[in-house]
Design a protein around this motif. Structure first.
Motif, PDB file in Angstrom:
ATOM      1  N   TYR A   1       0.689 -15.832  33.315  1.00 55.87           N
ATOM      2  CA  TYR A   1       1.158 -16.640  32.154  1.00 55.87           C
ATOM      3  C   TYR A   1       2.688 -16.821  32.276  1.00 55.87           C
ATOM      4  O   TYR A   1       3.189 -17.704  32.065  1.00 55.87           O
ATOM      5  N   LEU A   2       3.301 -15.434  31.967  1.00 52.62           N
ATOM      6  CA  LEU A   2       4.586 -15.617  32.271  1.00 52.62           C
ATOM      7  C   LEU A   2       5.387 -16.000  33.457  1.00 52.62           C
ATOM      8  O   LEU A   2       6.524 -16.598  33.457  1.00 52.62           O
TER       9      LEU A   2
ATOM     10  N   ALA B   1      -1.637 -11.809  31.341  1.00 52.30           N
ATOM     11  CA  ALA B   1      -0.319 -12.045  30.648  1.00 52.30           C
ATOM     12  C   ALA B   1       0.851 -12.213  31.899  1.00 52.30           C
ATOM     13  O   ALA B   1       1.738 -13.143  31.639  1.00 52.30           O
ATOM     14  N   TYR B   2       0.814 -11.435  33.019  1.00 52.40           N
ATOM     15  CA  TYR B   2       1.681 -11.582  33.992  1.00 52.40           C
ATOM     16  C   TYR B   2       1.604 -12.896  34.689  1.00 52.40           C
ATOM     17  O   TYR B   2       2.635 -13.707  34.826  1.00 52.40           O
TER      18      TYR B   2
ATOM     19  N   ALA C   1       0.780  -5.723  24.810  1.00 52.12           N
ATOM     20  CA  ALA C   1      -0.761  -5.935  24.846  1.00 52.12           C
ATOM     21  C   ALA C   1      -1.059  -4.363  24.642  1.00 52.12           C
ATOM     22  O   ALA C   1      -1.434  -3.626  25.765  1.00 52.12           O
TER      23      ALA C   1
ATOM     24  N   VAL D   1       6.117  -7.261  29.853  1.00 53.12           N
ATOM     25  CA  VAL D   1       4.820  -7.101  29.049  1.00 53.12           C
ATOM     26  C   VAL D   1       4.651  -5.586  28.752  1.00 53.12           C
ATOM     27  O   VAL D   1       5.216  -4.774  29.434  1.00 53.12           O
TER      28      VAL D   1
ATOM     29  N   VAL E   1       5.255  -9.579  25.488  1.00 54.36           N
ATOM     30  CA  VAL E   1       4.260  -9.592  25.223  1.00 54.36           C
ATOM     31  C   VAL E   1       3.519  -8.332  25.135  1.00 54.36           C
ATOM     32  O   VAL E   1       3.553  -7.442  26.044  1.00 54.36           O
TER      33      VAL E   1
ATOM     34  N   LEU F   1      -4.661  -6.797  31.595  1.00 53.86           N
ATOM     35  CA  LEU F   1      -3.232  -7.188  31.657  1.00 53.86           C
ATOM     36  C   LEU F   1      -2.677  -8.011  32.647  1.00 53.86           C
ATOM     37  O   LEU F   1      -1.789  -8.868  32.214  1.00 53.86           O
TER      38      LEU F   1
ATOM     39  N   ASN G   1      11.121 -12.061  31.083  1.00 53.22           N
ATOM     40  CA  ASN G   1      10.232 -11.574  30.138  1.00 53.22           C
ATOM     41  C   ASN G   1       9.629 -10.291  30.377  1.00 53.22           C
ATOM     42  O   ASN G   1       9.899  -9.930  31.557  1.00 53.22           O
TER      43      ASN G   1
END
Length: 302
Positions: free
Chosen positions: A279-280, A276-277, A295, A238, A293, A273, A236
């Motif tokens: 979570y992934l 988000a990392y 942002a 960001v 994602v 930020l 994934n």
């Protein structure tokens, strides 16, 4: 300049996003590339006083490029507080910042392995991966975060070959080599997270070469995700909008209004930020792959 920090409001409610962090007008400032955190005003927030982990990356092994400052430092700190050991790369000129990242990871009770490296060189990338395997026995999460840009007036004629080479080799070659070399060591359930940018969708003329590479990172992410799904490895990305990091005063001609055009009237701080990392990288995102994602602070995307 609004200097409000990301604390909750007195009544327990969440602060308005526009007011959680400093907003322009910032002091006029410039630095030599690659820039240093300690010389920035205001100082970036990496989550030192705010990030609270809850074991989502317990005993995971992470390799983060550009982990000495900015988004990379915030991710390293968050990963460590979530229970991960962290190996991160930095340039020789970034040794002071790297020591601070090492301190933050170590204080979180996890192993920190800083590695001086220029990811524009294939053998340097191989050395980094070999070091991660030697230190940790493998890699569970690869974060391709290191990047380079240099703003120009907007004329293509101003982008010299030397600059173009540095942008492409840092942003694309390094990512490609590190990912390729990590794959034999990534286990089932592993994760690759690439840092792209709002520039991939809304390229600015003064960052044309940089924007081009960020678009390529989106394509690489989506293609690799399909390729690795069979192995149970998720890929994934960001895509940040404007973020207050040392890259900004060292590569932009005017920082006083940086981020003022976002929907919240300010740039993001690296701490905003990092989640988000996390979570992934975590099993919370076990069914998420080939995604970006965004942002971007409300920047409209196609």
């Amino acid at each position: 300049m609004n200097q409000r920090r990301p604390d909750d409001t007195p009544d327990g409610g969440a602060a308005h996003p526009a007011e959680r962090q400093p907003s322009p007008e910032f002091p006029d400032q410039s630095q030599r590339v690659p820039g240093h955190t300690g010389e920035m005003a205001p100082r970036p927030d990496h989550g030192e006083d705010s990030y609270r982990g809850c074991g989502r990356l317990s005993e995971r092994r992470a390799l983060i490029t550009g982990g000495d400052s900015g988004i990379g430092r915030a991710v390293a700190l968050a990963f460590a507080r979530e229970g991960a050991d962290v190996l991160f790369t930095h340039l020789p000129e970034e040794a002071d910042d790297a020591r601070e990242t090492t301190r933050l990871v170590t204080e979180a009770g996890r192993r920190a392995v800083p590695v001086e490296c220029d990811i524009r060189e294939e053998e340097e990338c191989r050395r980094v991966v070999d070091r991660a395997v030697a230190e940790f026995g493998g890699v569970d999460v690869l974060v391709n975060n290191a990047a380079y840009q240099m703003a120009r007036s907007g004329s293509l004629d101003e982008i010299e070959t030397d600059q173009f080479d540095r942008v492409v080799k840092t942003n694309l070659y390094g990512m490609f080599w590190l990912t390729k070399m990590c794959l034999p060591h990534l286990t089932e359930g592993g994760s690759v997270i690439n840092t792209t940018s709002v520039q991939a969708y809304q390229p600015s003329p003064h960052l044309l070469d940089y924007a081009m590479t960020k678009g390529a990172i989106v394509t690489f992410t989506k293609g690799l995700a399909t390729h690795l799904a069979e192995r149970g490895i998720r890929v994934n990305a960001v895509a940040p909008g404007p973020v207050w990091t040392p890259l900004i005063p060292s590569t932009m001609p005017d920082t006083t209004e940086f981020g003022a055009k976002s929907a919240f009237g300010r740039p993001a701080q690296p701490a905003e930020l990092a989640p988000a990392y996390v979570y992934l990288a975590s099993q919370d995102a076990a069914f998420i792959t080939a995604e970006v994602v965004n942002a971007t602070g409300g920047a409209p995307l196609p």
